[in-house]
Design a protein around this motif. Sequence first.
Motif, PDB file in Angstrom:
ATOM      1  N   TRP A 169       9.697  -6.146   2.868  1.00 31.59           N
ATOM      2  CA  TRP A 169       9.694  -4.694   2.443  1.00 31.59           C
ATOM      3  C   TRP A 169       9.669  -4.593   0.887  1.00 31.59           C
ATOM      4  CZ3 TRP A 169      12.837  -2.381  -0.980  1.00 31.59           C
ATOM      5  CH2 TRP A 169      13.890  -3.156  -1.301  1.00 31.59           C
ATOM      6  N   ALA A 170      10.258  -5.569   0.195  1.00 27.66           N
ATOM      7  CA  ALA A 170      10.186  -5.484  -1.303  1.00 27.66           C
ATOM      8  C   ALA A 170       9.010  -6.202  -1.727  1.00 27.66           C
ATOM      9  CB  ALA A 170      11.554  -6.014  -1.713  1.00 27.66           C
ATOM     10  N   ALA A 171       8.520  -7.197  -1.240  1.00 26.23           N
ATOM     11  CA  ALA A 171       7.173  -8.036  -1.816  1.00 26.23           C
ATOM     12  C   ALA A 171       6.301  -6.928  -1.513  1.00 26.23           C
ATOM     13  CB  ALA A 171       7.025  -9.131  -1.276  1.00 26.23           C
ATOM     14  N   ARG A 172       5.928  -6.242  -0.639  1.00 25.90           N
ATOM     15  CA  ARG A 172       4.926  -5.264  -0.187  1.00 25.90           C
ATOM     16  C   ARG A 172       4.823  -4.150  -1.068  1.00 25.90           C
ATOM     17  NH1 ARG A 172       0.818  -5.570   3.323  1.00 25.90           N
ATOM     18  NH2 ARG A 172      -0.208  -3.598   3.573  1.00 25.90           N
ATOM     19  N   LEU A 173       5.976  -3.649  -1.332  1.00 21.68           N
ATOM     20  CA  LEU A 173       6.278  -2.404  -2.107  1.00 21.68           C
ATOM     21  C   LEU A 173       5.960  -2.709  -3.521  1.00 21.68           C
ATOM     22  CD1 LEU A 173       7.441   0.612  -2.531  1.00 21.68           C
ATOM     23  CD2 LEU A 173       9.607  -0.257  -2.764  1.00 21.68           C
ATOM     24  N   LEU A 174       6.535  -3.834  -4.051  1.00 22.31           N
ATOM     25  CA  LEU A 174       5.916  -4.167  -5.417  1.00 22.31           C
ATOM     26  C   LEU A 174       4.685  -4.434  -5.747  1.00 22.31           C
ATOM     27  CD1 LEU A 174       9.401  -6.032  -6.115  1.00 22.31           C
ATOM     28  CD2 LEU A 174       8.952  -3.702  -7.032  1.00 22.31           C
ATOM     29  N   THR A 175       3.905  -5.051  -4.634  1.00 24.97           N
ATOM     30  CA  THR A 175       2.732  -5.450  -5.026  1.00 24.97           C
ATOM     31  C   THR A 175       1.921  -4.449  -4.674  1.00 24.97           C
ATOM     32  OG1 THR A 175       2.935  -7.769  -4.145  1.00 24.97           O
ATOM     33  CG2 THR A 175       0.781  -6.873  -3.766  1.00 24.97           C
TER      34      THR A 175
END
Length: 236
Positions: A169-175
């Motif tokens: 969830w975090a990796a996709r949002l930040l990317t």
Amino acid sequence: MTTVALHHPGHAFDGRRVLTATTELVDSYRHSGQTVEQDIARIFVAGGRWTRIGPDVHTTGLGNYELRLRSSAEGWHADTFGAGWGEHEELGTVPPEHRHAVAVYIDARDRLTPDRWPHTTDLHERNRDGGISAAHALITHHLGLLDDQLRTIDALQTSIPETERRKPWAARLLTTECRHVAELQGRLATTLLEFHLGTTGLSPNLDRFVPGFDLPGGFIPLEYPRPARNPETNEI
């Protein structure tokens, strides 16, 4: 955004009245057949779908915008939130304990997003009125907005524990957010080149490979992480 007092501020949520709303929110109801007061009563008073995020309350509908009640000393203030918390929406996978930090980021991102980004015609108009420096100043201003957006992304990632940042969830949002900034940086560069050199042929937007942003809080790649494979079955 400007604020207006609601005509019927009698609706109460959680023991406090909804007193004000943004002009933009009120105006969005002009041709809908109902008022913002009626919608607030339907969702927040009559038991609609909503969730608490920090001190505020958001709807959890289907769409990229949510109705929000913001807490104040006097009561509630109604406005819109520029992303969705529904199960299949942009922020649907954000864990509850991180939603407030993400909401703060989304608000900051929206404040740094102009109504539209400049086109080559805008630069030519600035050049006619104020010379080349005025045209360049327009690009510089918008590059500054993107730089500020990167600062808000970095503030978001530093608010998330490092072990949590690696989760999907975090990796996709930040990317996703960094990819959007990189795309706009490329669009501004293309606009400036077209202003100085003109265009020929199809003149497609340049698709440039940018591996990531090395921000003070850590590196954010522009490629989404690949799902891990099961070493025993070689399946994702």
